[in-house]
Design a protein around this motif. Structure first.
Motif, PDB file in Angstrom:
ATOM      1  N   GLY A 286     -37.999 -23.863  10.158  1.00 39.87           N
ATOM      2  CA  GLY A 286     -38.004 -25.062   9.336  1.00 39.87           C
ATOM      3  C   GLY A 286     -39.408 -25.442   8.898  1.00 39.87           C
TER       4      GLY A 286
ATOM      5  N   ALA B 287     -37.004 -21.133   6.645  1.00 43.60           N
ATOM      6  CA  ALA B 287     -36.813 -22.084   5.547  1.00 43.60           C
ATOM      7  C   ALA B 287     -37.235 -21.505   4.204  1.00 43.60           C
ATOM      8  CB  ALA B 287     -37.620 -23.347   5.824  1.00 43.60           C
TER       9      ALA B 287
ATOM     10  N   THR C 148     -37.534 -32.361  13.289  1.00 47.31           N
ATOM     11  CA  THR C 148     -37.364 -30.983  13.731  1.00 47.31           C
ATOM     12  C   THR C 148     -36.354 -30.941  14.867  1.00 47.31           C
ATOM     13  OG1 THR C 148     -38.472 -29.057  14.699  1.00 47.31           O
ATOM     14  CG2 THR C 148     -39.461 -31.196  15.156  1.00 47.31           C
TER      15      THR C 148
ATOM     16  N   ASN D 281     -29.815 -20.172   7.217  1.00 47.20           N
ATOM     17  CA  ASN D 281     -30.477 -21.225   6.455  1.00 47.20           C
ATOM     18  C   ASN D 281     -29.901 -21.356   5.047  1.00 47.20           C
ATOM     19  OD1 ASN D 281     -32.514 -20.275   8.573  1.00 47.20           O
ATOM     20  ND2 ASN D 281     -33.467 -22.127   7.833  1.00 47.20           N
TER      21      ASN D 281
ATOM     22  N   ASN E 114     -30.506 -28.511  12.367  1.00 47.36           N
ATOM     23  CA  ASN E 114     -31.278 -29.253  11.380  1.00 47.36           C
ATOM     24  C   ASN E 114     -30.815 -30.700  11.376  1.00 47.36           C
ATOM     25  OD1 ASN E 114     -33.150 -29.816   9.407  1.00 47.36           O
ATOM     26  ND2 ASN E 114     -32.364 -28.362   7.908  1.00 47.36           N
TER      27      ASN E 114
ATOM     28  N   ASP F 265     -27.125 -24.583   9.297  1.00 49.29           N
ATOM     29  CA  ASP F 265     -28.014 -25.326   8.402  1.00 49.29           C
ATOM     30  C   ASP F 265     -27.210 -26.161   7.424  1.00 49.29           C
ATOM     31  OD1 ASP F 265     -30.496 -26.229   7.686  1.00 49.29           O
ATOM     32  OD2 ASP F 265     -31.024 -24.511   6.448  1.00 49.29           O
TER      33      ASP F 265
ATOM     34  N   SER G 115     -34.455 -25.354  12.230  1.00 45.72           N
ATOM     35  CA  SER G 115     -34.689 -25.917  10.898  1.00 45.72           C
ATOM     36  C   SER G 115     -35.288 -27.315  11.008  1.00 45.72           C
ATOM     37  CB  SER G 115     -33.386 -25.958  10.109  1.00 45.72           C
ATOM     38  OG  SER G 115     -32.922 -24.647   9.862  1.00 45.72           O
ATOM     39  N   ALA G 116     -35.752 -27.823   9.876  1.00 45.80           N
ATOM     40  CA  ALA G 116     -36.420 -29.128   9.887  1.00 45.80           C
ATOM     41  C   ALA G 116     -36.440 -29.708   8.482  1.00 45.80           C
ATOM     42  CB  ALA G 116     -37.844 -28.982  10.412  1.00 45.80           C
ATOM     43  N   THR G 117     -36.710 -31.011   8.413  1.00 40.93           N
ATOM     44  CA  THR G 117     -36.825 -31.715   7.137  1.00 40.93           C
ATOM     45  C   THR G 117     -37.997 -32.676   7.205  1.00 40.93           C
ATOM     46  OG1 THR G 117     -34.420 -31.632   6.836  1.00 40.93           O
ATOM     47  CG2 THR G 117     -35.650 -33.167   5.458  1.00 40.93           C
TER      48      THR G 117
END
Length: 492
Positions: free
Chosen positions: A83, A439, A153, A368, A192, A296, A136-138
């Motif tokens: 991510g 990502a 995360t 992802n 995520n 994801d 994953s992360a945002t």
């Protein structure tokens, strides 16, 4: 302590702050930044190549593990970059990239100059602070999501894992802090945590999370789609919900392409204060849908209506690599969830892509996702090593309007090249799917060049003792390398 931390990043008030990922909706492609130099800066060639029909893609390496950065020569860009978030550097005219490194439980921060040359790096989370694998992360921002900046995360090391909220500008000395987790977002093997835009539901923060969990007798609820709802930016006092079909059918494989199902999110009572094991039991009793590994989630870009159109993967499972588990996808699926315009707890669910009808030749274990306004980019993780797999890990381009799916990108293994294998395949692994993707991020508006994306790559077979202990924590002995590439001319 957590309340003070979140309040402090909300009050940072960074001027000139900008960020874009697959969660960004601001398109200003009329401004072209002529200072960006896409010449490969790394000493490692790109590990991916375009599939037939997409020869116009321009691919260059942004950073690889062996690269020495001039202002921090001891920094190691660790393996398994997953991510990520990309933003302008508020203290200068360059850029910052925040990246999870899954296997070492850490988050790196790389600084770039105004030409997009990496100049220094550090770690803002190490394995001590990360505590679990970080997938994953945002990167949430006030401009897009109405709160932040904060890097959400997700921890993925079993049912008690949690989402972390990390200030992207935090000092590296904070990297071993354990108090940055967000219990109100629940406990699960998280993949995520994706906040919808502030225009999707004005006045609310809506975060959708996926649980990367297979079915087992010890985990009968399998993988879940979870939603957190609160007032804007409140990551401590909202409510948590799980996705169910209104007819109470929990079996994933009863859903087929061409059909739509009424769904709703049902509350998980007292979620902030109960264990992950208790959440598993609760969601199963609530008749939540049992998916096979929700890896994801992303939403469609553009209008507020588009932002309420959410896509997620079910990666799939098999007990022996050959046979499916009854009721669950083996080869993997991608679902579309259209949320009600006024109530995020109501919606319609449909299956849009599946691999079980084309075993080994179609989609294999989608992981992802990157969703633009017109396409869904589906990234495979084929290292489950199904015997019938006939290709390496692809990225597929799914056309939302036409409902067609095409192979878009492939891994560059060069299995017959002796030098290549001695350099990038120390493990000797030759099976299809031995590398995977992290990502894929739309950085167009941050750097001022349209149709430009970054892509993280996990070349698992590239191993070297010099890659160990990248975050300085002394916790991990993993010695994989990693890479991030830039791809231009990506259709959005």
């Amino acid at each position: 302590m957590k309340f003070k931390f979140l309040r402090s990043i909300a009050l940072l008030g960074i001027t000139g702050f900008a960020v874009i990922s697959c969660q960004n909706d601001d398109n200003d492609s009329n401004k072209i930044n002529e200072e960006i130099d896409f010449t490969t800066k790394s000493n490692i060639p790109a590990f991916v190549f375009a599939q037939p029909g997409f020869e116009n893609l321009e691919i260059s390496t942004l950073i690889s593990t062996t690269d020495a950065l001039p202002e921090s020569p001891s920094f190691i860009y660790a393996g398994q970059p997953d991510g990520a978030g990309f933003m302008k550097d508020p203290s200068g005219d360059g850029f910052i990239m925040i990246t999870n490194h899954e296997i070492i439980q850490s988050v790196s921060r790389v600084y770039f100059d105004k030409t997009l040359k990496p100049v220094k790096g550090d770690y803002i989370v190490d394995a001590v602070g990360g505590q679990t694998r970080l997938c994953s992360a945002t990167l949430a921002t006030p401009e897009i999501h109405g709160f932040g900046p904060i890097f959400l995360t997700a921890g993925e090391s079993g049912q008690e894992s949690m989402v972390h909220g990390i200030n992207p500008l935090a000092p590296a000395t904070d990297k071993n802090r354990k108090d940055r987790v967000l219990p109100a977002l629940g406990k699960a093997s998280m993949e995520n945590a994706v906040p919808l835009t502030k225009k999707a539901y004005p006045g609310k923060t809506v975060i959708i999370m996926g649980e990367d969990q297979s079915y087992a007798t010890s985990h009968a609820s399998a993988g879940q789609v979870i939603m957190y709802v609160s007032t804007v930016g409140d990551l401590n006092n909202g409510k948590l919900y799980a996705l169910k079909r209104n007819d109470n059918i929990q079996v994933e494989t009863t859903m087929t392409i061409g059909n739509s199902f009424d769904v709703s999110f049902v509350e998980i009572p007292n979620a902030k204060n109960i264990t992950g094991a208790e959440i598993n039991t609760t969601v199963n009793n609530l008749k939540a849908i049992r998916f096979s590994r929700v890896e994801d989630i992303d939403y469609r870009k553009g209008s507020a209506k588009n932002n309420r159109e959410v896509y997620f993967t079910a990666t799939g499972q098999s007990s022996n690599g050959t046979d499916p588990v009854e009721g669950y996808t083996m080869w993997g699926r991608v679902y579309k969830l259209v949320l009600d315009a006024k109530d995020p707890l109501k919606g319609k669910l449909e299956l849009v892509v599946e691999g079980d009808s084309t075993p080994g030749t179609g989609v294999i274990n989608p992981d992802n996702l990157c969703v633009t306004e017109n396409y869904v980019y589906i990234q495979e993780d084929g290292d489950s090593y199904y015997g019938n797999a006939k290709h390496d890990s692809y990225i597929w381009q799914y056309n939302i309007a036409k409902k067609t799916n095409k192979p878009w990108l492939n891994m560059n293994h060069k299995r017959n090249d002796t030098y290549w294998n001695s350099t990038y395949n120390q493990s000797g692994e030759m099976r299809f799917g031995s590398w995977e993707y992290g990502a894929m991020e739309d950085i167009s508006d941050v750097i001022g060049i349209p149709d430009t994306f970054t892509l993280n790559i996990h070349p698992h077979t590239w191993q070297n003792d010099a890659f160990k202990n990248a975050d300085g924590s002394g916790v991990s002995t993993n010695k994989e390398g990693g890479q991030t590439v830039i791809i231009r001319n990506v259709q959005r």
